[in-house]
Design an enzyme around this catalytic site. Structure first.
Site, PDB file in Angstrom:
ATOM      1  N   GLU A 174       0.826  -1.219   0.000  1.00  0.00           N
ATOM      2  CA  GLU A 174       0.000   0.000   0.000  1.00  0.00           C
ATOM      3  C   GLU A 174       0.850   1.255   0.000  1.00  0.00           C
ATOM      4  OE1 GLU A 174       0.872   1.626   2.931  1.00  0.00           O
ATOM      5  OE2 GLU A 174       1.943  -0.278   3.278  1.00  0.00           O
ATOM      6  N   GLU A 317       4.426  -0.420   1.056  1.00  0.00           N
ATOM      7  CA  GLU A 317       4.405  -0.576  -0.415  1.00  0.00           C
ATOM      8  C   GLU A 317       4.288  -2.038  -0.847  1.00  0.00           C
ATOM      9  OE1 GLU A 317       7.903   1.200  -2.149  1.00  0.00           O
ATOM     10  OE2 GLU A 317       7.468   3.199  -1.344  1.00  0.00           O
TER      11      GLU A 317
END
Lengths: 351, 351
Positions: A174, A317
């Site tokens: 994310e 991420e």
């Protein structure tokens, strides 16, 4: 029946009888019994998840969901909120940490705009699945409507179905400035803990900003009064679009018997929402790493998951998941590629 | 001057000024400061070891040293001693755990016969560097003569020199039935600990065999009286050929400024011998994983090394080092491949 309900209903526990069958094969390989420790566990679980005693691992995909957060206005992050969109463009150009580590592990990165407060036009390579243009400020009211929260979950489910193929394994990731705040709020609410124990420094805030972040989380829970028996309510009131997308991806993966390697703090918040909706998803989850972020251990305990990388990561991420996928693959290759005692003409253990 | 002495004299501490130069570059990359944790540490150390601010990592090699042990006659292992030679042949055919994991991490495996009690003929692919045909039984006297111990060390040094090339990184591994016994004896002697605290179950022995193994180690230290100020004496009296080879490889690597990723219990015993001979080698070592084997933590403490994989491994061969090399490479790729804030047009942290 809604896609969400249908997906949840379709998730079943893994067939535990496959654990012992897989272990029987592992025990024939040229090594002392169980001497490859957790790699053997990964192989056993992979077999049970996929239901295949000749496991196939062919396609590694990391889904990096991006969303903005109204609560960024409260000064809870070290970075300005425009960084969410800037990093999405960085992902698409291949210059971010997740791109480097996904290339290293042979995984594809699917970058999903599920809630960024920016118009990307037709940005090539981006999965355009915007549900909200950033959430509302959780200090003042719900992040999203219930309908939006369901749409985030169903976006993740749909992606999982689109990428479901034999030999698929997924990783979660994310990007969203301020998203450790909703993540900490979710685990605080669900566990009834003090936010002091669940709130960390995110991208690197100082003591004053940390004290403020804790107050913001207290306020968010007091103002919103989430119903902790209703995970969709918790997600709508305290969450974020990317957290919902991750939860949905995990539900979709589990319903398709696809293993999912979960990244750090925010991804694990998504995994916790998924497991509140469907406890069996725990069977399908590999927790890759232990984050520096303070509330992560409480989340992992709730998932009954033991991470296997301890690298002091706190980037998100999907970076930890990229390395985690490679290690799960190592376990599957051990299962598939090692010689047996009889094939190799190696003597077995003394009686 | 002997090769051993010359090599030890040629080992210098790394240039610590490169840590801050490397970190300055890492701080420009599109991520919160230090958010990639130990991957950033790996990159900093790799830069300092190689002395190159544009680090190159091009050739990964795992050296798996094999040797037999007279002490196997004391019933300290769960496996018969012929398994050492059988596993060497398994390595050469590519069917062992190390072969699978080295392929997965893109590393070459160099299998070295440094002390196996078996004639391999001209077995293709094997590095024929036999110094002894198995060691003598340490319960009754020294494992090797001092001259043999030096030749084991110099064999490792020579291999390191042969494989030294720009962008090289080495991993250590071993095979030798009963070799947790000399390894535990070495750390017991060096630390003055009780063997009860340093001795584990190796390939999987039961309580009776463990009690016997502890007695064997006590006897070995009492009978041999190693001079702990003289690491070559410790290696000769309590060690094994493969432990000497690993120690030598590490010395040779450090003298050529090549990073070395160390595997588990037996490899770390070799690293401890190397660091007693030349304390600066600690700068060149990456400790890959924490073994299940009991005395491993004491060894790692002596090296001031913190392992980064916790996978309950206890196989050896270099299996943990193979995965560890891949993770060190991940850190180097982060350093080399990530975009900077200015290149990517990403806003930096708020003032």
């Amino acid at each position: 029946m809604s896609l969400l309900k249908k997906t949840i209903d379709g998730i079943t526990p893994v067939d535990v009888s496959l654990f012992s069958k897989a272990q029987a094969h592992l025990n024939n390989l040229t090594k002392p019994l169980s001497s490859l420790g957790r790699l053997e566990e990964f192989a056993r679980r992979y077999v049970a998840i996929t239901g295949n005693l000749q496991p196939v691992l062919r396609k590694k995909t990391i889904f990096t969901f991006a969303g903005d957060h109204g609560v960024a206005d409260e000064g809870v992050s070290a970075f300005p909120k425009e960084v969410t969109a800037q990093m999405v463009l960085n992902f698409l150009r291949g210059g971010a940490g997740i791109n480097v580590l996904a290339r290293h592990s042979g995984a594809e990165v699917v970058v999903v705009d599920i809630g960024v407060a920016h118009d990307f036009g037709d940005a090539p390579g981006l999965a355009h699945r915007k549900v909200v243009r950033g959430t509302a400020n959780i200090r003042k009211g719900p992040a999203m409507t219930r309908d939006e929260a369901v749409r985030c979950l169903e976006t993740g489910i749909t992606l999982a179905k689109e990428y479901a193929t034999e030999g698929a394994i997924f990783g979660t990731g994310e990007m969203g400035i301020a998203n450790t705040t909703p993540s900490a709020a979710i685990i605080t609410a669900l566990t009834g803990s003090s936010p002091v124990d669940m709130t960390g420094r995110g991208t690197g805030i100082d003591d004053n900003a940390l004290a403020n972040k804790i107050t913001v989380i207290e306020d968010a829970i007091r103002v919103n009064r989430p119903d902790i028996k209703d995970p969709v309510d918790v997600l709508a009131k305290l969450g974020g679009a990317e957290i919902g997308g991750i939860a949905g991806l995990i539900l979709g993966a589990a319903s398709s018997r696809i293993p999912v390697v979960v990244d750090g703090f925010i991804s694990t918040a998504g995994a916790v929402i998924a497991s509140e909706l469907a406890p069996c998803v725990k069977d399908y989850i590999f927790a890759s790493h232990l984050s520096v972020e303070k509330g992560h251990t409480a989340m992992l305990n709730r998932l009954e998951a033991r991470p296997f990388l301890d690298l002091d990561l706190r980037l998100g991420e999907g970076t930890g998941a990229a390395m985690g996928i490679w290690l799960v693959e190592a376990g599957v290759k051990i299962y598939n590629e090692m010689a047996t005692f009889s094939d190799a003409g190696v003597s077995e253990k003394n009686a």
